[in-house]
Design a protein around this motif. Structure first.
Motif, PDB file in Angstrom:
ATOM      1  N   ILE A 173      62.327  -5.515  51.649  1.00 34.20           N
ATOM      2  CA  ILE A 173      62.391  -6.110  50.361  1.00 34.20           C
ATOM      3  C   ILE A 173      61.686  -5.296  49.441  1.00 34.20           C
ATOM      4  O   ILE A 173      61.883  -5.371  48.064  1.00 34.20           O
ATOM      5  N   MET A 174      60.930  -4.028  49.635  1.00 36.45           N
ATOM      6  CA  MET A 174      60.345  -3.114  48.917  1.00 36.45           C
ATOM      7  C   MET A 174      60.489  -1.931  49.507  1.00 36.45           C
ATOM      8  O   MET A 174      59.978  -1.540  50.510  1.00 36.45           O
ATOM      9  N   TYR A 184      57.271  -4.423  40.923  1.00 34.96           N
ATOM     10  CA  TYR A 184      56.323  -5.381  41.772  1.00 34.96           C
ATOM     11  C   TYR A 184      56.261  -6.744  40.930  1.00 34.96           C
ATOM     12  O   TYR A 184      55.763  -6.758  39.866  1.00 34.96           O
ATOM     13  N   LYS A 185      57.082  -7.652  41.571  1.00 37.93           N
ATOM     14  CA  LYS A 185      57.163  -9.217  40.952  1.00 37.93           C
ATOM     15  C   LYS A 185      55.706  -9.851  40.645  1.00 37.93           C
ATOM     16  O   LYS A 185      55.529 -10.102  39.649  1.00 37.93           O
ATOM     17  N   THR A 186      54.926  -9.885  41.866  1.00 41.92           N
ATOM     18  CA  THR A 186      53.641 -10.236  41.548  1.00 41.92           C
ATOM     19  C   THR A 186      52.857  -9.697  40.368  1.00 41.92           C
ATOM     20  O   THR A 186      51.776 -10.343  39.601  1.00 41.92           O
ATOM     21  N   ASN A 197      57.902  -2.418  52.723  1.00 42.10           N
ATOM     22  CA  ASN A 197      57.664  -3.988  52.835  1.00 42.10           C
ATOM     23  C   ASN A 197      58.860  -4.727  53.671  1.00 42.10           C
ATOM     24  O   ASN A 197      59.801  -4.545  52.711  1.00 42.10           O
ATOM     25  N   TYR A 269      51.050  -9.847  46.524  1.00 44.37           N
ATOM     26  CA  TYR A 269      52.337 -10.124  47.161  1.00 44.37           C
ATOM     27  C   TYR A 269      52.770 -11.562  47.089  1.00 44.37           C
ATOM     28  O   TYR A 269      53.714 -12.171  47.946  1.00 44.37           O
ATOM     29  N   GLU A 271      54.487 -13.429  45.060  1.00 45.18           N
ATOM     30  CA  GLU A 271      55.606 -13.641  44.644  1.00 45.18           C
ATOM     31  C   GLU A 271      56.830 -13.099  45.650  1.00 45.18           C
ATOM     32  O   GLU A 271      57.795 -13.575  45.776  1.00 45.18           O
ATOM     33  N   GLU A 272      56.425 -12.051  46.208  1.00 46.39           N
ATOM     34  CA  GLU A 272      57.426 -11.213  47.482  1.00 46.39           C
ATOM     35  C   GLU A 272      57.457 -12.206  48.731  1.00 46.39           C
ATOM     36  O   GLU A 272      58.457 -12.199  49.320  1.00 46.39           O
ATOM     37  N   ASN A 275      55.209 -10.582  54.333  1.00 40.70           N
ATOM     38  CA  ASN A 275      55.874  -9.583  54.793  1.00 40.70           C
ATOM     39  C   ASN A 275      55.015  -8.373  55.520  1.00 40.70           C
ATOM     40  O   ASN A 275      53.855  -8.635  55.302  1.00 40.70           O
TER      41      ASN A 275
END
Length: 294
Positions: A173-174, A184-186, A197, A269, A271-272, A275
């Motif tokens: 996902i990353m 980075y969403k978070t 990730n 992480y 939001e991700e 992982n």
């Protein structure tokens, strides 16, 4: 003839003798005050001289007494200084003795500590020491064995042409990105990523991507419990966001052994989602681990 009385006796004298006697008596009477004055003056001089002599003698005696007192005072001061010096020397000697004793005790304590450390490094069980190489170090279902050697990684070899097992099955996902930034969403920002990730549910087992020796176990705010495993030739695999880790520094692992489980995501992480953080470095420089996956 005339009669005169001297000392109660009457003596007959002639007129000439009487006249001579009267003349002598007048002379005596005339000279008597002068003699008396002379006697008085002489007596006064003698008394004055005597008083002077007595005074001088008294002063001399007093001066002598003062000198004696002064000498006695100096002697007493010298004795006091001598006693003070003796006390100082005694105290100094005592302090040196105490210091030497303290140094001796400190050295003895250090020797005891060294002996205890040396004894603690001696394996008490045959299984505590690995002398047969990385393959025979594998023990139990997890293939983990304790080892006190610091250079176990030298027994392993890994190079550009070798491959890595995927530590978990899941989507990346990353991705690895050191040349450009990723989002980075978070965190709500862009930055580079020295690892990959891989999405996986919390509790998923994580396996060793390659055989090696555990050289570090740390906990950080970003990657949580993080384990580093040296796999040879200055290659190191790093696993982050782990849970239920049973490894210890110095233990050896074999590729495919379970080293832990995926943990709940840290606040970096959320939001991700859950992982695995997986990184590969060579000579402390990150490289893309996906390029080595089987």
């Amino acid at each position: 003839m005339y009669k005169i009385r001297i000392y109660g006796k009457h003596i007959n004298i002639s007129s000439d003798l009487r006249q001579e006697w009267r003349v002598n008596m007048k002379k005596i009477k005339k000279r008597s005050p002068e003699k008396m004055m002379s006697f008085i003056i002489t007596g006064a001089l003698v008394c004055a001289l005597a008083v002077g002599v007595i005074s001088v003698a008294g002063r001399a005696k007093k001066g002598s007494s003062n000198i004696v007192d002064l000498n006695e005072t100096k002697i007493e001061q010298a004795k006091a200084e001598e006693n003070t010096l003796k006390d100082s020397v005694t105290d100094y000697t005592r302090s040196i003795t105490i210091t030497d004793q303290a140094d001796t005790l400190t050295k003895a304590a250090g020797d005891v500590k060294s002996d205890m450390q040396e004894k603690s490094d001696i394996p008490t069980k045959a299984s505590d020491t690995d002398t047969s190489g990385p393959d025979t170090a594998h023990q139990g279902n997890n293939g983990v064995a304790a080892n006190s050697a610091d250079n176990i990684a030298a027994k392993y070899s890994f190079g550009e042409n070798d491959t890595l097992k995927r530590p978990v099955n899941g989507e990346v996902i990353m991705k690895y990105s050191m040349d450009s930034t990723i989002y980075y969403k978070t965190l709500g920002l862009y930055k580079v990523n020295p690892a990959v990730n891989i999405a996986a549910s919390a509790g998923t087992e994580v396996i060793a991507a390659a055989s090696g020796v555990v050289n570090a176990i740390n906990v950080s705010d970003e990657t949580g419990t993080t384990v580093s495993i040296a796999i040879g030739n200055n290659y190191v695999t790093t696993y982050g966001l782990l849970d239920d880790v049973k490894l210890k520094k110095g233990m050896t692992v074999v590729a495919g052994d379970v080293i832990g489980k995926v943990a709940e995501p840290t606040r970096y992480y959320t939001e991700e989602g859950a992982n695995l953080y997986f990184k590969l470095t060579v000579d402390d420089k990150p490289v893309d681990p996906v390029a080595y996956f089987e």
